[in-house]
Design an enzyme around this catalytic site. Structure first.
Site, mmCIF file in Angstrom:
data_model
loop_
_atom_site.group_PDB
_atom_site.id
_atom_site.type_symbol
_atom_site.label_atom_id
_atom_site.label_comp_id
_atom_site.label_asym_id
_atom_site.label_seq_id
_atom_site.Cartn_x
_atom_site.Cartn_y
_atom_site.Cartn_z
ATOM 1 N N HIS A 165 0.853 -1.199 0.000
ATOM 2 C CA HIS A 165 0.000 0.000 0.000
ATOM 3 C C HIS A 165 0.884 1.243 0.000
ATOM 4 C CE1 HIS A 165 0.622 0.790 4.246
ATOM 5 N NE2 HIS A 165 0.135 -0.403 4.585
ATOM 6 N N HIS A 192 3.936 1.790 2.303
ATOM 7 C CA HIS A 192 5.184 1.135 1.913
ATOM 8 C C HIS A 192 5.887 1.949 0.830
ATOM 9 C CE1 HIS A 192 2.567 -2.537 2.945
ATOM 10 N NE2 HIS A 192 3.345 -2.313 3.981
ATOM 11 N N CYS A 212 0.883 -12.523 20.387
ATOM 12 C CA CYS A 212 -0.013 -12.170 19.272
ATOM 13 C C CYS A 212 0.588 -12.755 17.991
ATOM 14 C CB CYS A 212 -0.168 -10.650 19.142
ATOM 15 S SG CYS A 212 -0.991 -10.209 17.587
ATOM 16 N N CYS A 233 1.355 -10.029 15.305
ATOM 17 C CA CYS A 233 2.560 -9.223 15.547
ATOM 18 C C CYS A 233 3.788 -10.116 15.526
ATOM 19 C CB CYS A 233 2.562 -8.573 16.929
ATOM 20 S SG CYS A 233 1.330 -7.362 17.225
ATOM 21 N N CYS A 264 -5.087 -7.827 21.268
ATOM 22 C CA CYS A 264 -3.918 -7.069 20.796
ATOM 23 C C CYS A 264 -4.407 -5.723 20.270
ATOM 24 C CB CYS A 264 -3.206 -7.843 19.688
ATOM 25 S SG CYS A 264 -2.055 -6.800 18.765
ATOM 26 N N HIS A 274 -3.915 -5.381 16.344
ATOM 27 C CA HIS A 274 -4.620 -6.266 15.414
ATOM 28 C C HIS A 274 -6.046 -6.589 15.816
ATOM 29 C CE1 HIS A 274 -0.384 -6.842 14.326
ATOM 30 N NE2 HIS A 274 -0.906 -6.739 13.131
ATOM 31 N N LYS A 278 -5.430 5.123 10.371
ATOM 32 C CA LYS A 278 -4.313 4.365 9.828
ATOM 33 C C LYS A 278 -4.779 3.575 8.602
ATOM 34 C CE LYS A 278 -0.927 1.053 11.321
ATOM 35 N NZ LYS A 278 -0.631 -0.071 12.144
ATOM 36 N N LYS A 284 -6.526 -2.664 5.695
ATOM 37 C CA LYS A 284 -7.550 -3.421 4.961
ATOM 38 C C LYS A 284 -8.841 -3.503 5.773
ATOM 39 C CE LYS A 284 -6.720 -5.311 0.885
ATOM 40 N NZ LYS A 284 -5.680 -6.245 0.515
HETATM 41 N N1 MSP Z 1 8.547 -6.639 8.029
HETATM 42 C C1 MSP Z 1 8.575 -5.612 8.986
HETATM 43 C C2 MSP Z 1 9.852 -4.808 8.878
HETATM 44 C C3 MSP Z 1 11.113 -5.607 9.017
HETATM 45 S S1 MSP Z 1 12.524 -4.640 8.755
HETATM 46 C C4 MSP Z 1 13.787 -5.577 9.209
HETATM 47 C C5 MSP Z 1 7.385 -4.666 8.781
HETATM 48 N N2 MSP Z 1 6.829 -4.658 7.589
HETATM 49 S S2 MSP Z 1 5.523 -3.817 7.136
HETATM 50 O O1 MSP Z 1 5.276 -4.234 5.794
HETATM 51 O O2 MSP Z 1 4.479 -3.992 8.073
HETATM 52 O O3 MSP Z 1 5.827 -2.308 7.179
HETATM 53 C C6 MSP Z 1 7.067 -1.737 7.092
HETATM 54 C C7 MSP Z 1 7.071 -0.238 6.988
HETATM 55 O O4 MSP Z 1 6.122 0.270 6.052
HETATM 56 C C8 MSP Z 1 6.749 0.556 8.226
HETATM 57 O O5 MSP Z 1 7.729 0.567 9.181
HETATM 58 C C9 MSP Z 1 6.656 1.921 7.606
HETATM 59 O O6 MSP Z 1 7.947 2.367 7.266
HETATM 60 C C10 MSP Z 1 5.868 1.615 6.359
HETATM 61 N N3 MSP Z 1 4.438 1.848 6.562
HETATM 62 C C11 MSP Z 1 3.445 0.921 6.661
HETATM 63 N N4 MSP Z 1 2.252 1.575 6.797
HETATM 64 C C12 MSP Z 1 2.452 2.913 6.782
HETATM 65 C C13 MSP Z 1 1.631 4.052 6.780
HETATM 66 N N5 MSP Z 1 0.330 3.998 6.857
HETATM 67 N N6 MSP Z 1 2.240 5.266 6.669
HETATM 68 C C14 MSP Z 1 3.587 5.390 6.526
HETATM 69 N N7 MSP Z 1 4.361 4.335 6.528
HETATM 70 C C15 MSP Z 1 3.858 3.091 6.721
HETATM 71 O O7 MSP Z 1 7.032 -3.959 9.698
#
Ligand code: MSP
Length: 676
Positions: free
Chosen positions: A22, A25, A136, A139, A155, A158, A313, A316
């Site tokens: 999304h 990321h 969890c 998490c 949690c 989640h 936030k 989904k």
């Molecule tokens: N897999 C772990 C990270 C491991 S790193 C060794 C993880 N993955 S994640 O896919 O859930 O998300 C990673 C990152 O995506 C978050 O830390 C953040 O940088 C970014 N974001 C996810 N959702 C976000 C928003 N809604 N807004 C901004 N950034 C966000 O955590």
């Protein structure tokens, strides 16, 4: 121009592959790509790493639910991430997947080092112990009892029940590294320190250390999809230990490869961009694990804020995810990259709205930058035979107060200082600050065009030198804007370079110096950069391209001029006049209608609504001089086609000896204001 060449690693978190990417990321990945490009522009040696986090219980569950293998699940979603990054012009050096063999070997090498490690007070850094707590599965972590929502031990992240779990696990003695962590983080940017930004996140981490750190359970008994612990093959390594290791395994830590030696062990900066949700893992666990294992820790970490939609936030479950493919398809990668990095300071939380996206696109890209590029290049090309004008002296001297000279001085000052200042902002990960400063220059250049009125200079042979000096500075300014915005908008920069006759290439370090345009060199073909977006009442977006239509054969009659004043006896009453809707309209773009000597096509802002008008004023007005003027239009006239170009209204003008003189206002009037 820049400080000594530094070597650095820039990373994003590796993303979970339980669901499609999304925009959150995309936000981190765009930031990392921009930072990489900016640091390369400054002359540094950068390695950009991203990837996917593919192990863990969640993957087992999802694969089971879908009736596919875990491998199939991770292959599909990891490919989807790469496909999104391609669409956003993300150019990484390495995409790591934690299911790769080189990763597994690297993790096991790190584990072996940890198993042999002693804490500062001489104890084993890893020990076997019993863990009991609320776990969890989403998490993939244990939760503190006070974090859970009652009833049901839910949690908070989640909104699902946690499970009471007792396990014989391996533990990492994190508590023994409290003092070292505190000192390292407090040293900040000093050698041997870890600089955490924004400051608020650094304080949050120092606060956690102050409360006391618990040892970390680093193996899991009930998970199969992961890296088995050699001493106990029915356990896998905790998914966060597995995932964090990617930052070294991707560089071939397993074989002590050249990338590891250069971009980790030998790097000046080991910089992680992360989300504010994962600072504890990155700023406490990861540095301590590396330090215990005898490896260098990261020395810079920056936690970005969260993008929300309607204040919530992206998720989904709430149904408010923003699909990054849909976003990039709307206005292209440069527009999406620009918006995400410009809209808010990188460390802050902010709310994504469509109105802000389209508004910024039209205002900053279509109007400010698009118009500057098209006006500057059109004038340079027209008045200098399609060639770069003569290069003026760097420091101009001239009559004090003459705007041409003020502009010259400020542009030269920009040339001296702007690049260094901008690169420093990128270095500090201040994307919105960098873009704000670039756009303030775009504004000043546009302002200078209106004040200097080069079209008047062009009519006076005695002012030829002034004209060329002005135009040279202007297009050189445009070039510098392209160079400095290129980390954020690589495609637009490339296209501007093409229009300046510099070839189809992205800017490089050599392009940072002022005065690189070579006089007399041929300029390129001018093409619209960012066409305006019009949103119709039913919400449909259309791009208003400013490319002229094909030239028709015959010159048509100019558009009808306002009806002659009615003679005394034939007056109209007020209700008849009230039927004519006169409004103030600001010209946002203008160009000659191809094949016509008389017609000018204009885009005007009618106060939130964009319109196209055609007027027979080309012999009296240069289109570049029209942009920025506020004129009076008949807004409720039926549309008409002039030489095949649709006109949606009529511009009012008087006439002196056959020369059109536009009706304008004797003061500031907002676009759309009714004229009565
Ligand atoms: N897999 C772990 C990270 C491991 S790193 C060794 C993880 N993955 S994640 O896919 O859930 O998300 C990673 C990152 O995506 C978050 O830390 C953040 O940088 C970014 N974001 C996810 N959702 C976000 C928003 N809604 N807004 C901004 N950034 C966000 O955590």
């Amino acid at each position: 121009m820049t400080s000594a060449r530094r070597t650095l690693l820039v990373t994003t978190p590796i993303y979970y592959v339980n669901d499609l990417p999304h925009v959150g990321h995309a936000y981190t990945t765009i930031a990392a790509d921009t930072l990489t490009r900016a640091r390369r522009l400054a002359g540094h040696d950068v390695f950009f790493l991203t990837g996917t986090d593919e192990h863990g219980q969640n993957i087992e569950r999802i694969a089971r639910e879908k009736g596919i293998s875990e491998q199939e699940q991770v292959d599909r979603v990891s490919a989807a991430f790469r496909a999104v990054w391609d669409r956003y012009d993300i150019r990484y050096d390495r995409f790591i997947r934690t299911t790769e063999d080189v990763h597994r070997r690297g993790v096991l090498k790190l584990w072996e080092r940890l198993r042999a490690a002693k804490t500062p007070d001489g104890r084993d850094a890893v020990y076997r112990g019993k863990y009991a707590g609320w776990y969890c599965p989403r998490c993939e972590g244990f939760k503190d009892e006070e974090e859970l929502r009652q009833p049901g031990n839910i949690c908070p992240d989640h909104e699902r029940p946690c499970e009471w779990t007792e396990e014989e696990n391996f533990f990492f003695r994190l508590s023994a590294y409290e003092a070292w962590l505190r000192e390292t983080i407090e040293r900040d940017a000093l050698p041997g320190g870890l600089r955490i930004r924004p400051e608020s996140r650094k304080n949050e981490i120092l606060g956690l250390i102050k409360q006391g750190l618990k040892d970390l359970s680093v193996s899991r008994a009930r998970v199969r999809w992961g890296i088995p612990v050699p001493e106990q093959p029915d356990h896998v390594l905790y998914v966060w230990v597995d995932a964090l290791s990617n930052y070294v395994t991707a560089l071939d830590f397993a074989d002590d490869g050249p990338a590891y030696r250069r971009y980790w062990a030998g790097a000046d900066e080991r910089l992680h961009l992360i989300g504010k949700d994962i600072i504890r893992f990155h700023c406490l666990y990861w540095p301590a694990i590396l330090h215990a294992a005898g490896l260098l820790p990261p020395n810079r970490e920056f936690a970005q804020g969260f993008i929300t939609k309607d204040g919530r936030k992206l998720s989904k479950t709430t149904g408010n995810v923003i699909d990054p493919i849909a976003l990039v398809e709307r206005l292209g990668p440069d527009a999406a990259r620009y918006f995400l990095l410009r809209e808010a300071p990188y460390g802050a939380d902010w709310d994504f709205t469509d109105t802000a996206f389209v508004g910024r696109y039209n205002a900053d890209l279509a109007n400010d930058l698009g118009n500057l590029v098209s006006r500057a290049l059109t004038m340079a090309s027209r008045y200098c035979n399609g060639k770069v004008p003569a290069r003026p002296q760097l420091r101009a001297t001239g009559p004090a107060g003459d705007f041409t000279e003020i502009f010259a001085a400020s542009v030269c000052a920009a040339g001296d200082g702007l690049a260094a200042r901008l690169l420093a902002r990128y270095e500090q990960i201040d994307f919105s600050g960098a873009l704000t400063e670039i756009w303030s220059w775009v504004g000043q250049f546009n302002h200078a065009i209106v004040h200097v009125e080069p079209w008047l200079l062009a009519k006076d042979p005695a002012r030829r030198e002034d004209l060329e000096a002005f135009l040279y500075r202007l297009i050189e300014g445009v070039r510098l804007v392209a160079v400095l915005a290129s980390p954020v908008m690589p495609r637009a920069a490339r296209r501007i370079f093409g229009m300046l006759g510099l070839g189809d290439r992205e800017p490089s370090t050599d392009d940072l110096a002022w005065g690189r345009l070579v006089p007399d060199a041929a300029l390129g073909k001018i093409a619209p950069l960012f066409p305006r977006v019009d949103t119709t009442k039913n919400g449909k977006e259309t791009l208003v391209t400013q490319t002229p239509p094909p030239a028709p054969k015959a010159e048509p009659a100019p558009p009808p001029s306002p009806a002659p004043a009615a003679p005394g006896g034939d007056r109209i009453d007020i209700s008849e006049f009230a039927r004519i809707e006169l409004r103030a309209a600001k010209v946002t773009a203008a160009e000659n209608v191809s094949g016509s000597k008389k017609l000018v096509k204009m885009q005007v802002d009618l106060g939130g609504e964009s319109r196209q008008l055609v007027a027979g004023i080309a012999e009296s007005y240069d289109p570049v001089a029209l942009v920025g003027k506020t004129v009076v239009v008949v807004a409720n006239l039926k549309p008409a086609k002039l030489m095949g170009v649709e006109s949606n209204g009529m511009v009012l003008a008087g006439s002196i000896d056959g020369r059109a003189v536009l009706c304008t206002f004797d003061g500031e009037v907002a676009p759309g204001t009714k004229v009565k």
